[in-house]
Design a protein around this motif. Structure first.
Motif, PDB file in Angstrom:
ATOM      1  N   UNK A 109      49.504  13.402  -3.850  1.00 28.42           N
ATOM      2  CA  UNK A 109      50.086  13.842  -2.581  1.00 28.42           C
ATOM      3  C   UNK A 109      49.440  15.125  -2.085  1.00 28.42           C
ATOM      4  N   UNK A 110      49.360  16.137  -2.990  1.00 29.21           N
ATOM      5  CA  UNK A 110      48.808  17.433  -2.576  1.00 29.21           C
ATOM      6  C   UNK A 110      47.313  17.327  -2.272  1.00 29.21           C
ATOM      7  N   UNK A 111      46.651  16.410  -2.957  1.00 30.68           N
ATOM      8  CA  UNK A 111      45.239  16.196  -2.669  1.00 30.68           C
ATOM      9  C   UNK A 111      45.084  15.757  -1.219  1.00 30.68           C
ATOM     10  N   UNK A 112      45.896  14.757  -0.858  1.00 28.13           N
ATOM     11  CA  UNK A 112      45.812  14.263   0.523  1.00 28.13           C
ATOM     12  C   UNK A 112      46.235  15.328   1.513  1.00 28.13           C
ATOM     13  N   UNK A 113      47.219  16.124   1.101  1.00 26.11           N
ATOM     14  CA  UNK A 113      47.761  17.141   1.997  1.00 26.11           C
ATOM     15  C   UNK A 113      46.758  18.265   2.268  1.00 26.11           C
ATOM     16  N   UNK A 114      46.075  18.720   1.207  1.00 25.87           N
ATOM     17  CA  UNK A 114      45.243  19.925   1.357  1.00 25.87           C
ATOM     18  C   UNK A 114      43.745  19.643   1.331  1.00 25.87           C
ATOM     19  N   UNK A 115      43.302  18.769   0.436  1.00 25.13           N
ATOM     20  CA  UNK A 115      41.868  18.528   0.335  1.00 25.13           C
ATOM     21  C   UNK A 115      41.450  17.468   1.345  1.00 25.13           C
ATOM     22  N   UNK A 116      42.130  16.326   1.245  1.00 25.40           N
ATOM     23  CA  UNK A 116      41.987  15.227   2.197  1.00 25.40           C
ATOM     24  C   UNK A 116      40.572  14.945   2.633  1.00 25.40           C
ATOM     25  N   UNK A 117      40.396  14.976   3.933  1.00 25.32           N
ATOM     26  CA  UNK A 117      39.126  14.606   4.547  1.00 25.32           C
ATOM     27  C   UNK A 117      37.994  15.580   4.193  1.00 25.32           C
ATOM     28  N   UNK A 118      38.386  16.849   3.967  1.00 26.24           N
ATOM     29  CA  UNK A 118      37.327  17.852   3.748  1.00 26.24           C
ATOM     30  C   UNK A 118      36.433  17.493   2.569  1.00 26.24           C
ATOM     31  N   UNK A 119      37.038  16.849   1.585  1.00 26.61           N
ATOM     32  CA  UNK A 119      36.245  16.441   0.414  1.00 26.61           C
ATOM     33  C   UNK A 119      35.755  17.619  -0.411  1.00 26.61           C
ATOM     34  N   UNK A 120      36.207  18.815  -0.048  1.00 25.97           N
ATOM     35  CA  UNK A 120      35.764  20.008  -0.771  1.00 25.97           C
ATOM     36  C   UNK A 120      36.617  20.169  -2.025  1.00 25.97           C
ATOM     37  N   UNK A 121      36.212  19.470  -3.090  1.00 29.84           N
ATOM     38  CA  UNK A 121      37.071  19.362  -4.265  1.00 29.84           C
ATOM     39  C   UNK A 121      37.007  20.591  -5.156  1.00 29.84           C
ATOM     40  N   UNK A 122      36.158  21.538  -4.823  1.00 35.64           N
ATOM     41  CA  UNK A 122      36.102  22.726  -5.682  1.00 35.64           C
ATOM     42  C   UNK A 122      36.407  24.001  -4.923  1.00 35.64           C
ATOM     43  N   UNK A 123      36.831  23.859  -3.699  1.00 33.75           N
ATOM     44  CA  UNK A 123      37.004  25.046  -2.871  1.00 33.75           C
ATOM     45  C   UNK A 123      38.437  25.508  -2.811  1.00 33.75           C
ATOM     46  N   UNK A 124      38.690  26.303  -1.800  1.00 26.71           N
ATOM     47  CA  UNK A 124      40.008  26.873  -1.594  1.00 26.71           C
ATOM     48  C   UNK A 124      41.062  25.788  -1.440  1.00 26.71           C
ATOM     49  N   UNK A 125      40.670  24.645  -0.830  1.00 22.39           N
ATOM     50  CA  UNK A 125      41.638  23.564  -0.596  1.00 22.39           C
ATOM     51  C   UNK A 125      42.205  23.069  -1.916  1.00 22.39           C
ATOM     52  N   UNK A 126      41.295  22.804  -2.873  1.00 24.21           N
ATOM     53  CA  UNK A 126      41.761  22.306  -4.161  1.00 24.21           C
ATOM     54  C   UNK A 126      42.552  23.379  -4.904  1.00 24.21           C
ATOM     55  N   UNK A 127      42.097  24.632  -4.731  1.00 24.54           N
ATOM     56  CA  UNK A 127      42.829  25.724  -5.377  1.00 24.54           C
ATOM     57  C   UNK A 127      44.280  25.746  -4.899  1.00 24.54           C
ATOM     58  N   UNK A 128      44.424  25.522  -3.584  1.00 24.14           N
ATOM     59  CA  UNK A 128      45.759  25.509  -2.995  1.00 24.14           C
ATOM     60  C   UNK A 128      46.587  24.337  -3.540  1.00 24.14           C
ATOM     61  N   UNK A 129      45.964  23.167  -3.630  1.00 22.45           N
ATOM     62  CA  UNK A 129      46.666  21.989  -4.151  1.00 22.45           C
ATOM     63  C   UNK A 129      47.188  22.257  -5.559  1.00 22.45           C
ATOM     64  N   UNK A 130      46.345  22.892  -6.369  1.00 21.53           N
ATOM     65  CA  UNK A 130      46.744  23.142  -7.758  1.00 21.53           C
ATOM     66  C   UNK A 130      47.763  24.267  -7.854  1.00 21.53           C
ATOM     67  N   UNK A 131      47.646  25.260  -6.967  1.00 23.49           N
ATOM     68  CA  UNK A 131      48.613  26.352  -6.955  1.00 23.49           C
ATOM     69  C   UNK A 131      50.010  25.807  -6.622  1.00 23.49           C
ATOM     70  N   UNK A 132      50.062  24.894  -5.645  1.00 20.95           N
ATOM     71  CA  UNK A 132      51.350  24.305  -5.281  1.00 20.95           C
ATOM     72  C   UNK A 132      51.874  23.457  -6.445  1.00 20.95           C
ATOM     73  N   UNK A 133      50.953  22.772  -7.126  1.00 11.95           N
ATOM     74  CA  UNK A 133      51.349  21.968  -8.281  1.00 11.95           C
ATOM     75  C   UNK A 133      51.898  22.868  -9.402  1.00 11.95           C
ATOM     76  N   UNK A 134      51.420  24.099  -9.453  1.00 12.37           N
ATOM     77  CA  UNK A 134      51.934  25.036 -10.460  1.00 12.37           C
ATOM     78  C   UNK A 134      53.421  25.290 -10.252  1.00 12.37           C
ATOM     79  N   UNK A 135      53.877  25.162  -9.004  1.00 13.58           N
ATOM     80  CA  UNK A 135      55.310  25.292  -8.729  1.00 13.58           C
ATOM     81  C   UNK A 135      56.108  24.230  -9.474  1.00 13.58           C
ATOM     82  N   UNK A 136      55.562  23.015  -9.537  1.00 17.81           N
ATOM     83  CA  UNK A 136      56.194  21.922 -10.290  1.00 17.81           C
ATOM     84  C   UNK A 136      56.353  22.320 -11.753  1.00 17.81           C
ATOM     85  N   UNK A 137      55.272  22.870 -12.301  1.00 17.28           N
ATOM     86  CA  UNK A 137      55.298  23.273 -13.698  1.00 17.28           C
ATOM     87  C   UNK A 137      56.287  24.420 -13.915  1.00 17.28           C
TER      88      UNK A 137
END
Lengths: 721, 721
Positions: free
Chosen positions: A152-180
Motif C-alpha cells: 500500500x505505502x509503496x503505491x502511495x509514495x513510490x508509485x509511478x516515480x519508480x525511485x526505489x532508493x530515494x526519499x519516496x521509499x524512505x518515507x514509505x518505510x518511515x510510515x511502516x515504522x509506525x506499524x512496528x
C-alpha cells in the motif's frame, strides 16, 4: 515493484486459513466433564476480564499516540500523517494476536486435561495444536500486515516515480515504522502487565497456600488458584504472543530499512530485492514451520516429548535455511552490492542468515545448560540450599551473572562476523533468519502454559493421578522450552536493536556515535540505567501485588467458614480482581519510561546522544535480561530437583525438607525475574530503538538526500600555504 | 620545571611525620586487661597471617609483571624499562598502605574497647585517631610517591630539553602510569581477597552461630569469631586502604596525562602548571584534612558522632575548595587554554573542581538515603519481610536497582558539565577535586571497622554492657559512613576512568570510539559483561568459602566437648586458616580477568575496540557497583531496624521474630554484595583503564607526535573533475 511481493500477504492469508482449521480441530475435541468445563470457563472469563481492562487503558493511550504521530508526520518531508494510522493498525493487530493466543489457550487447556485421560500422545497433540494456532496466527498476521501495508505505502509514495532508493521509499518505510511502533508498544504493556498479573497471583498463591496453609499447588481450596491459572494465559500466552509479534515485525522492518540503503546494479525485483528479502524469508519460515508441525508427535506414553519438539523445531530451521539459499541467490543482484562502504555479494547474505540461525541455536543451548535439572549450575544451587535461604539466593545470583558470559561472547562474535559478511545489512538479515521460524518457536513456547493449565484443571477437578502425571511430563518440557525461548528472544532482540539503531542513524543523518564525546558517554550511562529502573519497577510491582494477594487469601481463609474443609467455595473473583487492577496500574510507569526517555533525550540533546543512550539500553538490557531469565530458570529447576530427591553430602533431601524450603525461596525470588522483568528486556530495547527511529526525522542533524544519490566527486587534499 | 613541585613530596613527608605522631599516641593508650590483649593479639596475628599469605602470592605475580613491563617498555619509543621499576614501587607502596592501616587498626581496636569503659568521647577519639593514621598514611604515601617519582622521571626524560609537552614528557608520564598500575593491581587483589575473607568468616559465623546455635554475635564460643574480626581488618581496613591509595594515584595521574595535552600561552610553572595542579591539589587536600581532623570530637556521651564526623568532613572539603581557588588562579595561565579543541580559562578549571565536590556530596547523600534506617527504601524492605524471605529479597533487589537512577543522572550531568567547563581536563580535575580530601574520607571510613572490632573485643572479654553500648553507637555511625564512602568511591572511579580512557585514546592515537562500528559495539558488549562475571566469581567465592566455614564450625561444635558450656576453647586458628586459604585461592581468577581482558582485546582487535570495551566495563561496573553496594546496605539496615522493633501493619516485631529471620536472610545475601563484589567494581573499572593506558603505546594505530606539535597546515577540499 515486483509482483513477487504479492506473495507475502498471500502467504499470510494461507497461514490464517491453516490457523482456523487447526483451531476448529481443537474446538471439536472433548472438553470433559461439567466440573472441568466450569473451571475452564472461570479461567477463560478471568483472562478475558483482564484483557478487557487492559484494552480500556491501552485504547486511550493508543489513540492519543496515533493522533500525535499523525500530526508529527505532517511536519517533516520524509514522513506523513498516515504513520498514525499505521501505528493504530499495528497496535490493533498486536492486541488481536494476544487475544487469538489467549482464546485458543483457554480452550486447549481443558481439552488437554481430557485428552490426558487417554494418552500422552493425545495430550501432546491437543496442547501443541493449541500452541500452533497461536504461533501460526501471530506469524501470519505479521506477514499479512507488513506485506499488505508495504504494498500500500509503496503505491502511495513510490508509485509511478519508480525511485526505489530515494526519499519516496524512505518515507514509505518511515510510515511502516509506525506499524512496528504500534505493535511493540502494545507488546511492552502486554508483557509487563501480564507478567505482573501472573507472578502476583503465583507468588501470592504459593506464599499462603503452599507455605502457610500447607495445601498443594492448584488446590481448589486456595482462593488465588483461578487467578494463578488465569495468569498463565494472560502473561505466558497473551503477553508472549504480543511480544513475538512485535519482535517479528521489528526485525523484518529494520532489515527493510537497511535494505533500502544498499547500492547495487540491479536485481530480480526491480531494485527492491534487499527490501523484499526479509519479508519473503519470513513467508518461507511460516510455510516451513507449518509443514514441520506435522513432525511433532509421540507414539505412546513412552515417547520423548522434548525429542518430538526438537525434531519439529530443527526441521523448520533446516528447511528454511535450505530454501533461503536459492531465494537469496535468485533475488539479489549477482554482482557486488555495498552498504555504507561495506561490499558484499549474495552468498555473504546467505552466510549471515546461517550465522543468525547458529547464534540463535547456541544461545538456546547455553540457556538450557544453565537452567536444566542435573547440570552443574542448577546442582550448585541445590547444594547451596543446604546452608539456608541466603546461600541459595547467593548461588542463584552468581549462576545468573555467570550465565551472561557465553551468550555475550557468541553475540559479539555474531555481530562481528555478520557485519564482516554484509555490513549492517548482514547483522539485520541474521536477525531475520533467526526470527524466520517464529511460528514454530511460538507454538513450542505456547504449548507450555497450556499444559500447565491442563495440569491445574486436572488437579482442581480431581482427575485420576495418571492424568496429572501426563500433564506434568508436558509441563516439565514446557519449562525447558520457556527458558530456551527466552535465550533466543534476547539474542534476536540484540541483533534487531542494532539494526534499528543503524536505521535510526541513517534517518537521523549521523554517521558515527562517538562515546569519546562527553555528552554521548553521559547518554550511554543514562541509557544503561534504564533497564535497571525498569526492572526495579516491575519487580517491586510484583512484590506489592503479591502482598495484597497474600492478605486477601489470608482474609478468606479466616472469614469464610468451611473453606479448608472444601464445603464452602472461595471467592476466586476477588483474587482475579486484585491481580487485574494491580497489573494494569503498575504497567504504566515502566511503559512510559520506555516511550518517553528516547523522546526527551532525542529532542533535548540530539541524535548522537540518543544513539549513545540506545547503545547503553541495549547492552545493559541484554545483560540484565540474560541474568534475570537464567537466574530465575535455574532457581525454578533447583526447587524442582527436590521432587525426586537430591543428594547433598550423602543425605537425600525431598520436598518439605529444610533445603527444599530454601529452594522455594529462590524460586519465588526468581519468578518475577524470569516472567516479568527478564522477558520484558528484549521488548524494552527494541521499543526504545523504534521510538528513536520514528522520531529520527524530527531530530535529524541535517536534511539529507537518500544514500543512493550519485556518488560525490572524488576529493583530494591540497595544503594551503 | 618549577621548584614548586618539590613542595609535593615535602607535603607527603610532613604527612608521614604527623601519621607517626598520631600512631604513637594511639600506641600509648591503655590496651586493657590481659584477656582483652589476648583476643586482640589473636586478631592481629590472624590479620598478619593473611597479609603474609597474600603477599607470598602477589610477590610472584608482581615480579613477573614488573619484568614483563620492563621488557615491553624497551619496545616502543614513548616508554622505557623503568616502567617495570615504577610498577614494583607502586605495588610495594600499595601493600605498605594496607599494612599500615591494618597494623594501626589492630592496635586501635582494643584500645577503643578500653576507652569505651570511660566515655564515648574517649572511644571516638581513639578509634578516629586510628582511622586518621591510616587516612593520612595512605594520602601521604600517594603524594610522596607520585611527587618524587614525577620529579625523578622529569629529570630522567625531559631534563635539559625543556620540551614539557612533547614526546619526552609523554614518556615520563607513561612510565609513571606503571606506578599507578602497580598500585591498582595490588588494590584489586587486596580488595577482592580481603572481601572474600571477611564475608566468608562473617556469613559462616552467622549461619551456624546466630541461626543454628542461637548464640549472639562475637560470642567467644563461636570458633569463627576471631576469623570474623580478622576479616574486618583485612577486608574493610587493609583492602580499603590499598583501594583508596590506588584510586588517589590513578585520579591524579589521569589528570596529569591530560594536563600535558593542554595548549596554552605560558604559566607560572614553566609550562607544566596543568600537570602539576592535580598533585598540588592533592597536597592541599592532605593538609586541610589533617587540620580538619581536630574538629572531630564529641564532648560527652550525648554528643552526636555523626555530626562530629560531618563537621570534620565538610571542614576539609570547604577549606580545600577555598584554597584551590587562588592556587588555580595563580598557577594556570591567565589566558585561554585548550584541550582537543575545547577552550577554557582558569576559572573554568576551578568550577570543575567545585563540581566534582558537589557530585561527590550528592552521591554520598543519595547513598545515605537509600541505606539509612527509617527512610522509605529500608522501610519498604522491612515491610516486605513480613511475607517471608523471598519478598525481602525481591524488595532489596528492587531498592538496589532503583538506587542507580539519581546517581547516574548526577554523574551524567557531572560529566556533561565538567566537559563543558574545561573539556576532558575538566572531567579529570573534577575527579581530582573529589579525591583531594581522601585522607579525611579514609579516616572516617576506617574508624568504622575499628569500632566494630572494639565491640567484638568488648563482647568476647565480657566488658560491662555500657561499653558495648558505646561501641555500638560508633559502629552504627560506621555503617552509614561505610555506605556513603562507597557512593563516593564509585563516583570518583567513574570520572577517573573517563579521564584515563581519554588519556588512553591520546596515547593510542585514536580520536574517536564509534560504537556505530560493529566491532566496537561488540567490544562494548564484552566489556559490559566483565563486571557480571567478576561479581559472579566474587559472590560465588564467598558462598563456597562460607560453606566450608559452616562445616568447620559445625564440626567443632560436634567434636570439641565443653565448647558450648564455655569450658573448652574453640580452635579459632582452623577457621582463620580456612578464610585465608579460600580468599587467596579465589582472588586469582577475578584479578586475572581484569588484567588480561584489556590486553587480549587490545592486541587482537586494536585500540578502538578496546575503547568500546572500556566504555562497557565502566558503565556496567558503575551500575552494578551502585546496585550491589546500596542493596547490601539497605538489607543490612533493614535487619538492624528490628533491634528497636518495627511496626508492620500495626504489630511490633523484634529480633527473632519471623520477619526478622527474613531480614537476616537479606542481610546475608547483601554481605558479599556490599563488601566483596560491590566495592571491587570501582577498582575493576580503573584497573582495566590503567592497563589499557599502559599497553596503549604498543597497540597505537599510528606513531603520533605529541599533541602540542606545530598546528598542521590548513587544508581545503578541491573537487577533482
Amino acid at each position: 515493484m515486483t509482483p513477487l511481493l504479492y506473495l507475502v500477504p498471500v502467504l499470510g492469508i494461507v497461514g490464517l486459513i491453516v490457523m482456523f482449521a487447526k483451531a476448529g480441530w481443537v474446538n471439536r475435541q472433548d472438553a470433559g466433564s461439567s466440573d472441568m468445563q466450569e473451571i475452564a470457563n472461570a479461567i477463560a472469563a478471568g483472562a478475558l476480564a483482564f484483557l478487557k481492562a487492559e484494552w480500556r487503558v491501552l485504547i486511550v493511550f493508543g489513540l492519543a499516540v496515533a493522533v500525535l504521530l499523525a500530526f508529527s508526520g505532517t511536519l517533516v518531508e520524509n514522513s506523513d500523517w498516515v504513520i498514525g494510522v499505521a501505528f493504530a493498525i499495528g497496535a490493533f493487530i498486536s492486541a488481536l494476536a494476544g487475544y487469538i493466543g489467549m482464546n485458543i489457550a483457554t480452550k486447549a487447556n481443558v481439552r488437554t486435561s481430557q485428552a490426558g485421560r487417554t494418552s500422552l500422545a493425545k495430550a501432546l497433540s491437543v496442547s501443541f495444536t493449541g500452541g500452533s494456532v497461536m504461533g501460526i496466527g501471530v506469524a501470519s498476521l505479521a506477514v499479512l500486515g507488513l506485506g499488505s501495508l508495504f504494498i500500500l505505502f509503496y503505491h502511495l509514495y513510490v508509485g509511478e516515480t519508480g525511485n526505489v532508493n530515494g526519499l519516496e521509499m524512505e518515507k514509505a518505510l518511515e510510515v511502516l515504522a509506525g506499524f512496528s511502533l504500534g505493535a511493540e508498544s502494545i507488546a511492552l504493556f502486554a508483557r509487563v502487565g501480564g507478567g505482573i498479573y501472573t507472578k502476583a497471583a503465583d507468588v501470592g498463591a504459593d506464599l499462603v497456600g503452599k507455605v502457610e496453609a500447607g495445601i498443594p499447588e492448584d488446590d481448589p481450596r486456595n482462593p488465588a488458584t483461578i487467578a494463578d491459572n488465569v495468569g498463565d494465559n494472560v502473561g505466558d500466552v497473551a503477553g508472549m504472543g504480543a511480544d513475538l509479534f512485535g519482535s517479528y515485525v521489528a526485525t523484518t522492518l529494520a532489515t527493510m530499512v537497511l535494505g533500502r540503503e544498499i547500492v547495487s546494479t540491479g536485481d530480480n525485483a526491480n531494485g527492491i530485492a534487499p527490501i523484499a528479502l526479509p519479508m519473503l524469508i519470513a513467508g518461507l519460515g511460516l510455510v516451513f514451520s507449518i509443514i514441520s508441525m506435522a513432525f511433532v508427535r509421540v507414539s505412546d506414553d513412552n515417547g520423548s516429548v522434548q525429542k518430538a519438539l526438537n525434531i519439529g523445531n530443527w526441521g523448520s530451521i533446516i528447511l528454511t535455511a535450505i530454501a533461503s539459499f536459492p531465494l537469496v541467490k535468485w533475488l539479489l543482484p549477482s554482482g557486488t552490492m555495498s552498504i555504507r562502504g561495506v561490499e558484499f555479494v549474495s552468498e555473504d547474505v546467505f552466510h549471515s542468515i546461517l550465522l543468525g540461525l547458529v547464534v540463535g541455536a547456541i544461545m538456546s543451548a547455553v540457556t538450557e545448560y544453565y537452567t536444566a535439572i542435573g547440570k552443574r549450575p542448577v546442582r550448585s544451587i541445590v547444594q547451596q540450599s543446604s546452608t539456608g535461604h541466603a546461600t541459595n539466593i547467593i548461588g542463584g545470583i552468581s549462576v545468573g551473572m555467570e550465565s551472561t558470559v557465553i551468550p555475550i561472547i557468541v553475540l559479539a562474535t555474531g555481530i562481528f562476523l555478520s557485519y564482516k559478511f554484509a555490513g549492517l545489512y548482514g547483522v539485520a538479515i541474521a536477525a531475520s533468519g533467526m526470527m524466520a521460524t517464529t511460528a514454530m518457536q511460538l507454538a513450542i513456547d505456547a504449548f507450555g502454559p497450556i499444559a500447565d493449565n491442563a495440569g491445574g484443571i486436572a488437579e482442581m477437578s480431581h482427575l485420576p493421578e495418571e492424568v496429572r502425571g501426563r500433564t506434568d511430563v508436558l509441563d516439565a518440557v514446557g519449562n525447558t522450552t520457556a527458558a530456551t525461548g527466552k535465550g533466543f528472544a534476547i539474542a534476536s532482540a540484540a541483533l534487531t536493536s542494532l539494526a534499528l539503531f543503524a536505521a535510526f542513524c541513517g534517518t537521523a543523518g549521523i554517521s558515527s556515535i562517538d562515546i569519546f564525546k562527553a555528552d554521548v558517554l553521559a547518554g550511554l550511562f543514562v541509557g544503561a540505567m534504564v533497564p535497571f529502573i525498569f526492572s526495579s519497577l516491575a519487580i517491586a510491582a510484583v512484590g506489592r501485588a503479591a502482598m495484597k494477594m497474600v492478605e486477601e487469601v489470608r482474609r478468606q481463609f479466616r472469614e469464610i467458614p468451611g473453606i479448608m474443609e472444601g464445603t464452602a467455595k472461595p471467592e476466586y473473583d476477588k483474587c482475579v480482581a486484585i491481580s487485574t487492577q494491580a497489573s494494569i496500574r503498575e504497567m504504566v510507569a515502566p511503559g512510559l519510561i520506555a516511550l518517553l526517555v528516547p523522546v526527551i533525550i532525542g529532542f533535548l540533546f540530539g541524535p548522537e546522544v540518543l544513539g549513545g543512550t540506545l547503545a547503553g539500553v541495549t547492552v545493559s538490557g541484554v545483560l540484565l535480561g540474560i541474568f534475570q531469565n537464567n537466574a530465575g530458570g535455574a532457581w525454578d529447576n533447583a526447587k524442582k530437583s527436590f521432587e525426586k530427591g537430591v543428594d547433598i553430602n550423602g543425605t537425600i533431601y525431598y520436598k518439605k525438607s529444610e533445603p527444599h524450603k530454601a529452594a522455594v525461596t529462590g524460586d519465588t525470588v526468581g519468578d518475577p525475574f524470569k516472567d516479568t522483568s527478564g522477558p520484558s528486556m528484549n521488548i524494552l530495547i527494541k521499543l526504545m530503538s523504534i521510538v528513536s527511529l520514528v522520531i529520527a526525522p524530527h531530530i535529524a542533524v541535517q536534511k539529507h538526500e537518500a544514500s543512493k544519490a550519485p556518488v560525490p566527486p572524488k576529493v583530494v587534499l591540497v595544503a594551503k600555504k
